[in-house]
Design a protein around this motif. Structure first.
Motif, PDB file in Angstrom:
ATOM      1  N   ILE A 159       6.053  -3.754  -5.269  1.00  0.00           N
ATOM      2  CA  ILE A 159       5.704  -2.345  -5.477  1.00  0.00           C
ATOM      3  C   ILE A 159       4.260  -2.082  -5.061  1.00  0.00           C
ATOM      4  O   ILE A 159       3.958  -1.069  -4.396  1.00  0.00           O
ATOM      5  CB  ILE A 159       5.930  -1.961  -6.949  1.00  0.00           C
ATOM      6  N   LEU A 160       3.359  -2.993  -5.426  1.00  0.00           N
ATOM      7  CA  LEU A 160       1.953  -2.820  -5.051  1.00  0.00           C
ATOM      8  C   LEU A 160       1.786  -2.862  -3.533  1.00  0.00           C
ATOM      9  O   LEU A 160       1.093  -2.018  -2.948  1.00  0.00           O
ATOM     10  CB  LEU A 160       1.111  -3.907  -5.714  1.00  0.00           C
ATOM     11  N   VAL A 161       2.434  -3.844  -2.910  1.00  0.00           N
ATOM     12  CA  VAL A 161       2.333  -3.948  -1.444  1.00  0.00           C
ATOM     13  C   VAL A 161       2.909  -2.709  -0.775  1.00  0.00           C
ATOM     14  O   VAL A 161       2.337  -2.163   0.178  1.00  0.00           O
ATOM     15  CB  VAL A 161       3.056  -5.221  -0.960  1.00  0.00           C
ATOM     16  N   GLY A 162       4.061  -2.240  -1.284  1.00  0.00           N
ATOM     17  CA  GLY A 162       4.662  -1.048  -0.697  1.00  0.00           C
ATOM     18  C   GLY A 162       3.792   0.192  -0.845  1.00  0.00           C
ATOM     19  O   GLY A 162       3.663   0.988   0.096  1.00  0.00           O
ATOM     20  N   THR A 163       3.174   0.371  -1.994  1.00  0.00           N
ATOM     21  CA  THR A 163       2.295   1.532  -2.206  1.00  0.00           C
ATOM     22  C   THR A 163       1.092   1.493  -1.265  1.00  0.00           C
ATOM     23  O   THR A 163       0.736   2.502  -0.636  1.00  0.00           O
ATOM     24  CB  THR A 163       1.820   1.554  -3.668  1.00  0.00           C
ATOM     25  N   VAL A 164       0.477   0.316  -1.153  1.00  0.00           N
ATOM     26  CA  VAL A 164      -0.686   0.188  -0.270  1.00  0.00           C
ATOM     27  C   VAL A 164      -0.296   0.430   1.182  1.00  0.00           C
ATOM     28  O   VAL A 164      -1.001   1.123   1.937  1.00  0.00           O
ATOM     29  CB  VAL A 164      -1.334  -1.198  -0.449  1.00  0.00           C
ATOM     30  N   LEU A 165       0.857  -0.113   1.601  1.00  0.00           N
ATOM     31  CA  LEU A 165       1.281   0.058   2.994  1.00  0.00           C
ATOM     32  C   LEU A 165       1.593   1.512   3.318  1.00  0.00           C
ATOM     33  O   LEU A 165       1.275   1.990   4.419  1.00  0.00           O
ATOM     34  CB  LEU A 165       2.500  -0.820   3.273  1.00  0.00           C
ATOM     35  N   GLN A 166       2.212   2.219   2.396  1.00  0.00           N
ATOM     36  CA  GLN A 166       2.522   3.633   2.660  1.00  0.00           C
ATOM     37  C   GLN A 166       1.243   4.431   2.899  1.00  0.00           C
ATOM     38  O   GLN A 166       1.152   5.209   3.865  1.00  0.00           O
ATOM     39  CB  GLN A 166       3.299   4.222   1.475  1.00  0.00           C
ATOM     40  N   LEU A 167       0.255   4.241   2.058  1.00  0.00           N
ATOM     41  CA  LEU A 167      -0.994   4.976   2.218  1.00  0.00           C
ATOM     42  C   LEU A 167      -1.793   4.489   3.426  1.00  0.00           C
ATOM     43  O   LEU A 167      -2.444   5.282   4.118  1.00  0.00           O
ATOM     44  CB  LEU A 167      -1.830   4.856   0.945  1.00  0.00           C
ATOM     45  N   ALA A 168      -1.729   3.184   3.680  1.00  0.00           N
ATOM     46  CA  ALA A 168      -2.466   2.640   4.824  1.00  0.00           C
ATOM     47  C   ALA A 168      -1.894   3.143   6.144  1.00  0.00           C
ATOM     48  O   ALA A 168      -2.638   3.483   7.076  1.00  0.00           O
ATOM     49  CB  ALA A 168      -2.448   1.114   4.775  1.00  0.00           C
ATOM     50  N   LEU A 169      -0.567   3.194   6.248  1.00  0.00           N
ATOM     51  CA  LEU A 169       0.046   3.688   7.478  1.00  0.00           C
ATOM     52  C   LEU A 169      -0.304   5.152   7.715  1.00  0.00           C
ATOM     53  O   LEU A 169      -0.534   5.573   8.857  1.00  0.00           O
ATOM     54  CB  LEU A 169       1.562   3.503   7.415  1.00  0.00           C
ATOM     55  N   TRP A 170      -0.357   5.936   6.635  1.00  0.00           N
ATOM     56  CA  TRP A 170      -0.761   7.328   6.813  1.00  0.00           C
ATOM     57  C   TRP A 170      -2.224   7.424   7.237  1.00  0.00           C
ATOM     58  O   TRP A 170      -2.585   8.257   8.079  1.00  0.00           O
ATOM     59  CB  TRP A 170      -0.560   8.118   5.521  1.00  0.00           C
ATOM     60  N   GLY A 171      -3.087   6.575   6.658  1.00  0.00           N
ATOM     61  CA  GLY A 171      -4.487   6.578   7.066  1.00  0.00           C
ATOM     62  C   GLY A 171      -4.659   6.209   8.533  1.00  0.00           C
ATOM     63  O   GLY A 171      -5.481   6.794   9.243  1.00  0.00           O
TER      64      GLY A 171
END
Length: 203
Positions: free
Chosen positions: A137-149
């Motif tokens: 869950i932590l990895v998925g949350t970070v990746l979602q925001l990172a890809l948008w950034g």
């Protein structure tokens, strides 16, 4: 000729020699190969017609009407589409991150609906997430925001360079959904009994 006449002749010759202009100074410069040297103090001037033409060519031309920028309308439409896609992408990234965090809580109901569709029985207990789920869950949350950034920074860079950028948020959005569904599958399969429901009757 008498002595008086001879004396008068000598005096006349002497006066003529004294009143004669001095000879011109001798030019010490080497003789040119072609033509002769110009007199001292003389400088060449172009004809009046040539001076007028040269002045006209040296004068700056009057600025004409500015030409419209090529593809200005295309760039404007691309910028608007890119901004809209980035805003939608931000909401999509936040929604995917929220779903990943809520998935362990709603997984039991999700499995029951899936079991009804597949015709399988649901285990008699609630979904129990595996030990790796919090990390997923932590990895998925970070990746979602990172890809948008990444989509935001890349899009702005292309917009400043006046290059098409609308496809950048589309590409990053597609990649974000792939990451989301891959992590969601890993979370749902972390409980072996519920994984059997997800894999079907023959699992």
């Amino acid at each position: 000729m008498s002595q008086d006449e001879a004396a008068r002749n000598e005096a006349a010759h002497g006066a003529g020699a004294e009143g004669a202009p001095p000879p011109p100074p001798r030019d010490e410069r080497p003789r040119p190969q072609y033509g002769e040297y110009a007199p001292e103090g003389w400088s060449w001037q172009p004809p009046a017609e040539q001076r007028t033409d040269a002045a006209a060519s040296a004068a700056p031309a009057a600025p004409g009407p500015a030409a419209p920028a090529v593809g200005a309308g295309v760039r404007r439409g691309d910028a608007i589409a890119t901004i809209i896609l980035l805003v939608l992408g931000l909401f999509g990234a936040a929604y995917n991150a929220l779903l990943l965090n809520l998935l362990p809580t709603v997984a039991t109901e999700t499995f029951r609906q899936t079991a009804e569709m597949l015709g399988t029985e649901v285990p008699g207990r609630d979904f129990v997430p595996g030990v790796q789920v919090p990390t997923l869950i932590l990895v998925g949350t970070v990746l979602q925001l990172a890809l948008w950034g990444i989509a935001l920074a890349w899009s702005l860079r292309r917009l400043r360079a006046r290059r098409l950028a609308f496809w950048v948020p589309l590409l990053m959005g597609a990649l974000a959904f792939v990451v989301f569904y891959a992590l969601m599958a890993q979370i749902l399969l972390s409980d072996p009994e519920y994984a059997r429901v997800l894999m079907g009757p023959g699992a």
